[in-house]
Design a protein around this motif. Structure first.
Motif, PDB file in Angstrom:
ATOM      1  N   ASN A 174       3.718 -23.590  14.115  1.00 15.39           N
ATOM      2  CA  ASN A 174       2.596 -24.196  13.401  1.00 15.39           C
ATOM      3  C   ASN A 174       2.653 -25.717  13.583  1.00 15.39           C
ATOM      4  OD1 ASN A 174       0.964 -25.309  11.108  1.00 15.39           O
ATOM      5  ND2 ASN A 174       0.677 -23.117  10.705  1.00 15.39           N
ATOM      6  N   HIS A 221      -7.497 -23.265  12.685  1.00 16.69           N
ATOM      7  CA  HIS A 221      -6.710 -22.100  13.060  1.00 16.69           C
ATOM      8  C   HIS A 221      -5.295 -22.116  12.480  1.00 16.69           C
ATOM      9  CE1 HIS A 221      -4.407 -19.523  15.801  1.00 16.69           C
ATOM     10  NE2 HIS A 221      -5.532 -18.839  15.863  1.00 16.69           N
ATOM     11  N   GLU A 222      -4.773 -23.287  12.235  1.00 17.70           N
ATOM     12  CA  GLU A 222      -3.385 -23.399  11.782  1.00 17.70           C
ATOM     13  C   GLU A 222      -3.256 -23.478  10.263  1.00 17.70           C
ATOM     14  OE1 GLU A 222      -0.734 -24.914  14.183  1.00 17.70           O
ATOM     15  OE2 GLU A 222      -2.021 -24.771  15.937  1.00 17.70           O
ATOM     16  N   THR A 223      -4.376 -23.719   9.583  1.00 13.77           N
ATOM     17  CA  THR A 223      -4.315 -23.834   8.124  1.00 13.77           C
ATOM     18  C   THR A 223      -5.000 -22.673   7.410  1.00 13.77           C
ATOM     19  OG1 THR A 223      -6.111 -25.442   8.476  1.00 13.77           O
ATOM     20  CG2 THR A 223      -4.008 -26.304   7.716  1.00 13.77           C
ATOM     21  N   ASP A 224      -5.795 -21.916   8.131  1.00 14.51           N
ATOM     22  CA  ASP A 224      -6.497 -20.799   7.507  1.00 14.51           C
ATOM     23  C   ASP A 224      -5.596 -19.565   7.460  1.00 14.51           C
ATOM     24  OD1 ASP A 224      -9.391 -19.724   6.766  1.00 14.51           O
ATOM     25  OD2 ASP A 224      -8.351 -18.217   7.973  1.00 14.51           O
ATOM     26  N   HIS A 259       1.173 -25.657   5.395  1.00 12.24           N
ATOM     27  CA  HIS A 259       0.204 -26.542   6.018  1.00 12.24           C
ATOM     28  C   HIS A 259      -1.014 -26.730   5.108  1.00 12.24           C
ATOM     29  CE1 HIS A 259      -1.614 -27.595  10.255  1.00 12.24           C
ATOM     30  NE2 HIS A 259      -1.988 -28.448   9.348  1.00 12.24           N
ATOM     31  N   ARG A 260      -1.566 -25.621   4.644  1.00 10.32           N
ATOM     32  CA  ARG A 260      -2.785 -25.650   3.838  1.00 10.32           C
ATOM     33  C   ARG A 260      -2.558 -26.365   2.504  1.00 10.32           C
ATOM     34  NH1 ARG A 260      -3.472 -20.673   4.321  1.00 10.32           N
ATOM     35  NH2 ARG A 260      -2.649 -20.064   2.303  1.00 10.32           N
ATOM     36  N   GLY A 275      -6.999 -29.848   9.967  1.00  9.93           N
ATOM     37  CA  GLY A 275      -5.575 -29.530   9.856  1.00  9.93           C
ATOM     38  C   GLY A 275      -4.796 -30.841   9.853  1.00  9.93           C
ATOM     39  N   ASP A 291       1.123 -21.331   7.767  1.00 15.11           N
ATOM     40  CA  ASP A 291      -0.193 -21.762   7.308  1.00 15.11           C
ATOM     41  C   ASP A 291      -0.209 -22.156   5.837  1.00 15.11           C
ATOM     42  OD1 ASP A 291       0.197 -18.834   6.949  1.00 15.11           O
ATOM     43  OD2 ASP A 291      -1.694 -19.030   5.874  1.00 15.11           O
ATOM     44  N   ASN A 340       6.133 -18.976  12.787  1.00 14.90           N
ATOM     45  CA  ASN A 340       5.888 -20.107  11.892  1.00 14.90           C
ATOM     46  C   ASN A 340       6.349 -21.430  12.489  1.00 14.90           C
ATOM     47  OD1 ASN A 340       4.596 -18.823   9.762  1.00 14.90           O
ATOM     48  ND2 ASN A 340       6.539 -18.105   8.910  1.00 14.90           N
ATOM     49  N   TYR A 363     -10.961 -24.745   7.040  1.00 16.09           N
ATOM     50  CA  TYR A 363      -9.611 -24.784   7.604  1.00 16.09           C
ATOM     51  C   TYR A 363      -9.659 -24.457   9.084  1.00 16.09           C
ATOM     52  CZ  TYR A 363      -7.994 -24.507   2.758  1.00 16.09           C
ATOM     53  OH  TYR A 363      -7.760 -24.746   1.442  1.00 16.09           O
ATOM     54  N   TRP A 407      -4.530 -17.615  10.902  1.00 10.17           N
ATOM     55  CA  TRP A 407      -3.158 -17.790  11.345  1.00 10.17           C
ATOM     56  C   TRP A 407      -2.421 -16.451  11.399  1.00 10.17           C
ATOM     57  CZ3 TRP A 407      -0.271 -21.143  13.832  1.00 10.17           C
ATOM     58  CH2 TRP A 407       1.117 -21.036  13.778  1.00 10.17           C
TER      59      TRP A 407
END
Lengths: 412, 412, 412
Positions: free
Chosen positions: B55, B38-41, A248-249, B122, A245, B52, B36, B45
């Motif tokens: 992701n 689900h994949e960036t928060d 990604h973020r 995302g 994450d 990982n 964000y 996550w």
């Protein structure tokens, strides 16, 4: 040029000897100290019986390649805007970066991944080496056109060492988080270059002033550099972060921040100019005398602002906002070893250390580069490819007309 | 220009005010609505305890970066062929894309990923935003050189909204599959731009005709754009597909289709020309009056052909050919909710909806851009960087000679 | 040009007919023989119930895209240094590569992935096809400017077939390891091109000599090519290797080797030149008469050196150095089927086979291209875009002055 045959002979030998000396020493140090790490060594990796999908390579190599393109295409072509200095801009970018990549692998390796008597390297070493090369090229931007390649190699030797020390103090000793390299790359690279440039100040440099400007097609080449820096910035910021994450973020945040700042830049550029016309967006604008590429606006101030923003974010960080992810953003706060306020103070102190090391280091660098044995280009020959490169004959007609009158002996 | 000091002052302010207004509104909307996913928060996550490697970032980021390079390097430089409009081509590409990326994230977010009161974003949001920016830049190609930046920003505002609606109708309401964005990107962008250009038709535009041509080096820059669009097309088509075999297969198919069409293009180009000489392969050829970049040949007709091919493929799709993979290609057929024929009819209706929305939208856009308060460049100043950009002084000698005599009022 | 209307008409038709013939035949062969492999076929992949993360696509696609950029941007722009041959350099690169990618997929497919009556393709086919296109473009560099597109297409037809055979003999029959394609790509491509060029030797070619030189901005374009080849070399070498540590290690080794050789190149370039000035680093230097791009220095000698180094490494390889990883580097030694010495001898024999096939094949290619029905550009028209491309009118002023009638007075 500029004097006696002895100096000319000296210049002829300085560059190749420095190159061979630095490359020879680096090669020997690599042979003695550098080994593959757990993810690159055949025996170690296979012994561990890992799934190939979990090799760090697959998480980071695409971002690494984007960063690598930024350093060579981005920085290299960004500096091509000088109408007669395109070969030098691209060529010296190659030279400095090639040395910085190796030398910083050694310096950073000793400080970050030295154990059992060896430095252990993998994809993260390559990313970190490219970051350090980026800082060197930022400094190069401040003295572009006013220094010869032997001077630039010595600058690289010094700057890479100080870069490594600064980064070690910040990340390892102070436990500072440095998102996007605001402090370690942009602030450090900019103020190192600016103080170095100040020491090298030359009052007579206006003699070359007509060559400091751009022409239409050299600006188009520079735009190639600008675009590469812009599009790959999300990779630059996300390449070294924690996996999943966080990576990604970070890419996402960079992407949207860049779009927002682009619109703001257009607005400011149109407001500031007298007649509402735009200058090439901020990355290429505002060349101050003696700061050829305007790195103060481009890296110095934004770096400091980014660092101060980091102070603010650290001071406001809570477990509520990040959940278990706080561990990967501010691990010392997550573990309860530090309060948010304490982290903020450490961040601020990190900025202070960076500014001290950069300004003192840059000034020392300036003194070093002023050594009379090092051959700087004469005032009348600055921003000019021709003293370093074989330039095609048509060059003179293609760019701004023949070399000016005060240089009658150049091509005789 | 073109008259009173009042108009000049108006132009000075229009662009910065529009930029600040749009950026301000976008920023507020982001702050209120965007979160964000689900994949960036960080919290979400880590709460999920995922590996990982799973992701979404790692499956899509390399393709995203290729698409991002296509939008900025590809489209930006493709339009540099105009000899005196290089700064504007690259600069306005930046401006429009930077706004479109943000605005389309909001529009597409409301339509596709809005739940619990928020838009969740995302890596897929970034890819989709870049696709929408691509459609805007296709339309930009039709009116390149004939419109000022405030007009272009308003076009972007309208087109992004309609793009989002069209895409929503096709993908969500009609269950249409749109491989490679034939309908949503190419057909929509091309006919929106062409109808907008038709409304803006100016009979006197031949006054600027000598500036619509290219010169040798501007064509070489345009080739950089062409190549980037060509090499990354497999990423463009495969970036948003289902993971695994579908993404793999889409990249492969695009790769071989491109090679085949390249040979065919060379054959046609040599046959069509009178003397057997080649024109720069089809991507840059055939500039029709008032369709500066020839987007009809380049995107409009190919988009419609691609859509019709999609109709055919849908009509012929069977479980035998795709096995369990039919699920990811035509899911409604796989689930037995639709016959192959019914899917083909839906595909055809999707093309119809796209053409209606694009032509009506483009016409409305044309009327909007004709508002007298919006400052279009005068006929004699079209295809000319100088009214929008500070251009280096040598420009005039470097390109086709000084500005012609019939434009004495340009800078007075 | 150069003679009768009949020849002109012949030239008009040769290229489109060859293109259509080759594309038609390739398309039919694809339809009959080529099928998706296990990772790209929807039915096969879903039947296997694999995790998407394990699809070969995700391990190799980013490296593939880098290689693809090297072939088209790198080789294409590297050859733009010729001042009047930029359109042809980029355009013919497109043409040859587009044909080579398809044709080599067939040739390599028959030799490497043919079973159950079909060739099975996936991401590795794309990488291998791009490698073969790289070899073709190396050969193209030797005859750049002296051959027309029909000749070049025939050269591609022959070279791709021999490339496939040579690769098959080395990798499959002799069990040779060919790191970085030293033998199969660089040595083969270079000597094929050089022998072909020798057969095409033209004593009168100095007539076009003034066009063999570069101008300032054409050199800057060529530097774009150079940089792309340099930065993506780690992807080139690591794209086809075993997954995991091997791919990681190969990228790492290439990265550091390139930096070291860059410093050495600067040293040598400065030492060799009379006055200490640099020539554009070695990639563009030393254009030997009749070897337009100097591919002997650039690919031929380095390829042979790399192959000899491979002999040495094989002879010294032990289980101690590689551990269980020896399996992926020298599998036959690891399995005990071959001693290290025997592997070294096989490596040496592989180099011999490559040189024989390249020189005999290149000579045959030269004879083929000399067929009178194939239209080569006349001596006075070599290195000249204008006989193949519609060139903008300003071209003549922009580059070196107008085309002369039979060009006796070009530079007077």
């Amino acid at each position: 040029m500029a004097g006696s045959p002895r100096r000319a002979a000296s210049r002829r030998l300085q560059l190749p000897l420095l190159c061979l000396l630095f490359q020879g020493a680096t090669t020997i140090l690599f042979a003695i100290f550098v080994r593959y790490n757990h993810e690159t060594d055949a025996a170690l990796w296979h012994w561990g019986n890992h799934s190939n999908a979990n090799n760090e390579f697959y998480f980071r190599y695409p971002s690494f390649q984007d960063v690598h393109a930024m350093v060579f295409v981005g920085f290299g072509f960004l500096m091509v805007f000088l109408q007669r200095y395109g070969f030098s801009s691209v060529g010296f970018t190659f030279l400095l970066a090639a040395f910085a990549l190796q030398w910083s692998t050694l310096v950073q390796g000793f400080l970050h991944s030295f154990y059992s008597g060896h430095i252990h390297i993998g994809i993260e070493s390559m990313i970190n080496a490219d970051f350090c090369a980026g800082a060197v090229l930022i400094s190069f931007g401040a003295i572009l056109g006013k220094t010869g390649p032997p001077q630039l190699l010595l600058m690289t030797l010094l700057e890479v060492a100080l870069f490594g020390i600064n980064e070690f103090v910040l990340l390892n000793l102070l436990g500072v988080r440095d998102a996007g390299g605001s402090m370690t790359i942009h602030t450090f690279g900019a103020y190192f270059g600016l103080f170095l440039s100040r020491i090298l100040y030359r009052p007579q440099l206006e003699k070359s002033k007509h060559r400091q400007s751009s022409i239409y097609h050299s600006d188009l080449f520079a735009m190639i550099g600008t675009i590469f820096l812009w599009i790959f910035w999300p990779s630059f910021n996300s390449a070294p972060t924690s996996l999943g994450d966080t990576q990604h973020r970070t890419a996402l945040n960079t992407y949207y921040s860049l779009t927002a700042s682009t619109l703001s830049t257009f607005a400011l550029s149109a407001l500031v100019s007298g007649d509402g016309r735009l200058d090439m967006p901020i990355l290429e604008s505002k060349f101050k005398i003696q700061d050829t590429c305007g790195i103060h606006n481009l890296h110095g101030m934004p770096g400091v602002l980014g660092a101060l923003l980091g102070v603010l974010v650290a001071g406001l960080s809570t477990h509520d906002a990040y959940g278990d992810g706080l561990e990967s953003v501010f691990p010392l706060i997550a573990k309860g070893q530090r309060s948010a306020t304490s982290q903020a103070i450490h961040q601020l102190f990190g900025l202070f250390v960076t500014l001290v090391l950069a300004t003192v280091g840059g000034s020392l660098g300036g003194l070093l580069l002023k050594l009379p044995c090092l051959d700087a280009p004469p005032d009348s020959q600055c921003y000019e490819d021709q003293i370093y490169w074989e330039v095609p004959g048509e060059y003179e007609n293609e760019v701004q007309g023949p070399l000016s009158v005060e240089e009658p002996d150049t091509r005789a």
